[in-house]
Design a protein around this motif. Structure first.
Motif, short mmCIF file in Angstrom:
data_model
loop_
_atom_site.label_atom_id
_atom_site.label_comp_id
_atom_site.label_asym_id
_atom_site.label_seq_id
_atom_site.Cartn_x
_atom_site.Cartn_y
_atom_site.Cartn_z
N PRO A 49 0.72 -1.19 -0.01
CA PRO A 49 0.11 0.01 0.10
C PRO A 49 0.74 1.29 0.12
N LYS A 50 0.25 2.40 -0.48
CA LYS A 50 0.81 3.75 -0.50
C LYS A 50 0.14 4.61 0.55
N LEU A 51 -1.33 3.93 1.00
CA LEU A 51 -1.65 4.46 2.17
C LEU A 51 -2.11 3.49 3.25
N LEU A 52 -2.00 3.79 4.44
CA LEU A 52 -2.37 2.76 5.46
C LEU A 52 -3.19 3.63 6.43
N LEU A 53 -4.55 2.82 6.72
CA LEU A 53 -5.36 3.32 7.58
C LEU A 53 -5.28 2.26 8.78
N MET A 54 -4.96 2.83 10.08
CA MET A 54 -4.65 2.18 11.46
C MET A 54 -6.01 2.73 12.36
N ASP A 55 -6.92 1.71 12.71
CA ASP A 55 -7.85 2.04 13.54
C ASP A 55 -7.40 1.75 15.05
N GLU A 56 -6.93 2.59 16.08
CA GLU A 56 -6.47 2.31 17.37
C GLU A 56 -5.26 1.17 17.23
N PRO A 57 -4.39 1.42 16.54
CA PRO A 57 -3.19 0.16 16.55
C PRO A 57 -2.81 -0.41 17.85
N ALA A 58 -2.69 0.47 18.73
CA ALA A 58 -1.98 0.18 19.96
C ALA A 58 -3.06 -0.57 21.27
N ALA A 59 -4.47 -0.66 20.72
CA ALA A 59 -5.54 -1.13 21.54
C ALA A 59 -4.97 -2.53 21.81
N GLY A 60 -5.19 -2.72 23.39
CA GLY A 60 -4.84 -4.27 23.79
C GLY A 60 -3.61 -4.57 23.96
N MET A 61 -2.71 -3.62 23.74
CA MET A 61 -1.25 -4.19 23.65
C MET A 61 -0.52 -3.57 24.94
N ALA A 62 0.54 -4.14 25.47
CA ALA A 62 1.30 -3.83 26.62
C ALA A 62 2.13 -2.62 26.26
N PRO A 63 2.17 -1.77 27.12
CA PRO A 63 2.86 -0.19 26.90
C PRO A 63 4.33 -0.36 25.93
N MET A 64 5.23 -1.29 26.11
CA MET A 64 6.10 -1.53 25.45
C MET A 64 6.10 -1.80 23.78
N GLU A 65 4.91 -2.82 23.97
CA GLU A 65 4.45 -3.41 22.56
C GLU A 65 4.02 -2.25 21.79
N ARG A 66 3.27 -1.35 22.24
CA ARG A 66 2.78 -0.30 21.54
C ARG A 66 3.84 0.73 20.87
N ILE A 67 4.70 0.92 21.85
CA ILE A 67 5.77 1.91 21.38
C ILE A 67 6.49 1.18 20.13
N GLU A 68 6.86 -0.09 20.41
CA GLU A 68 7.90 -0.81 19.37
C GLU A 68 6.85 -1.14 17.93
N LEU A 69 5.48 -1.30 18.24
CA LEU A 69 4.94 -1.57 16.96
C LEU A 69 4.68 -0.13 16.21
N MET A 70 4.58 1.03 16.84
CA MET A 70 4.38 2.27 16.15
C MET A 70 5.81 2.72 15.63
N ALA A 71 6.79 2.42 16.46
CA ALA A 71 8.23 2.98 15.79
C ALA A 71 8.53 2.02 14.60
N LEU A 72 8.01 0.74 14.57
CA LEU A 72 8.04 0.18 13.36
C LEU A 72 7.53 0.53 12.14
N THR A 73 6.11 1.06 12.55
CA THR A 73 5.24 1.48 11.38
C THR A 73 5.83 2.84 10.85
N ALA A 74 6.24 3.63 11.81
CA ALA A 74 6.71 5.02 11.33
C ALA A 74 8.13 4.84 10.50
N ARG A 75 8.80 3.83 10.87
CA ARG A 75 10.10 3.73 10.16
C ARG A 75 9.62 2.96 8.77
N ILE A 76 8.89 2.09 8.52
CA ILE A 76 8.51 1.62 7.24
C ILE A 76 7.50 2.82 6.31
#
Length: 263
Positions: A165-192
């Motif tokens: 995709p060239k456009l990614l829609l993410m509806d509450e991507p961190a919901a239900g995750m542990a605090p460190m998991e949230r940070i890691e997931l969004m850092a990964l998303t931002a890098r990609i």
């Protein structure tokens, strides 16, 4: 960044009977940009988000994706244009392995669900490349039913990336995750997103995630945009501070490490 927006939303509105859920929302999203849509419960975030993704029709306004007016297109048709999507509650096939889930997306995109059974294995190398990109190569043969929820969320991101995709829609991507998991997931998303020049529109209640990773933030309240701009400007906006319990967004230099919060 390219000068051409990936997503253009103009005067988007939606009402249910006498209730105006979204009113006159206008914004755009550029390649490689992380754009957060936030607001208190009932502000209209989900309605706005789902109008962009084609889940619900608007009463007024226009949504253009890659310069194309997508009015009347189904979510699947929008997906096939090159739009990835993740959900607040992760959507994966629990009866399949991690690799099979990603293979299924490739097969659906290229051959359609009718050919999924025989087409899935043809995409093994492509699926493994995506899993390697998000750091899940070692999970390829693991059944999804046996995975922790944080890993399921990462798999859902892999599935969203499978149609390039060239456009990614993410509806509450961190919901239900542990605090460190949230940070890691969004850092990964931002890098990609930066590496592949993917525009990311995400809704989120977790201000740790928003302030650490958003390039711009939009704030909805009662269906209307009350603020839009870079994180620091939004944090200091008087209307935003009033909306969030009268005390505002508390954020400092530790936000990059996931310390931001709403009080």
């Amino acid at each position: 960044m390219s000068n051409a927006p990936l997503l253009e939303v103009e005067n988007l509105s939606k009402s249910y009977g006498g209730v105006q859920a979204v009113s006159g929302v206008t914004f755009s999203l550029m390649p490689g940009e992380m754009l957060a849509l936030i607001g208190p419960n009932g502000a209209g975030k989900s309605t706005c988000f789902n109008m962009v993704g084609g889940q619900i029709p608007s009463n007024e306004g226009r949504v253009r994706i890659f310069g194309r007016d997508v009015a009347g297109l189904s979510p699947r048709q929008i997906w096939r244009l090159g739009v990835g999507r993740t959900f607040q509650v992760a959507q994966v096939f629990k009866s399949m392995t991690v690799r099979e889930n990603v293979e299924a997306v490739f097969a659906s995109h290229q051959a359609g669900w009718g050919l999924l059974a025989r087409a899935g294995k043809a995409h093994r190398a492509e699926a493994e490349a995506v899993l390697d990109l998000i750091g899940m190569a070692d999970f390829a043969d693991r059944p999804c039913a046996d995975m922790a929820y944080g890993d399921v969320k990462r798999l859902e991101l892999a599935m969203a990336l499978a149609n390039d995709p060239k456009l990614l829609l993410m509806d509450e991507p961190a919901a239900g995750m542990a605090p460190m998991e949230r940070i890691e997931l969004m850092a990964l998303t931002a890098r990609i997103a930066k590496e592949r020049q993917i525009g990311v529109l995400f809704t989120e209640h977790d201000m740790d995630v928003v302030f650490a990773h958003a390039d711009r933030i939009m704030v909805l309240n009662r269906g209307q945009l009350i603020a839009e701009g870079e994180p620091e400007a939004v944090r200091n906006d008087p209307q935003v501070r009033a909306v969030y319990l009268g005390e505002g967004l508390v954020y400092d230099q530790a936000a990059a490490a996931g310390k931001a919060s709403v009080r």
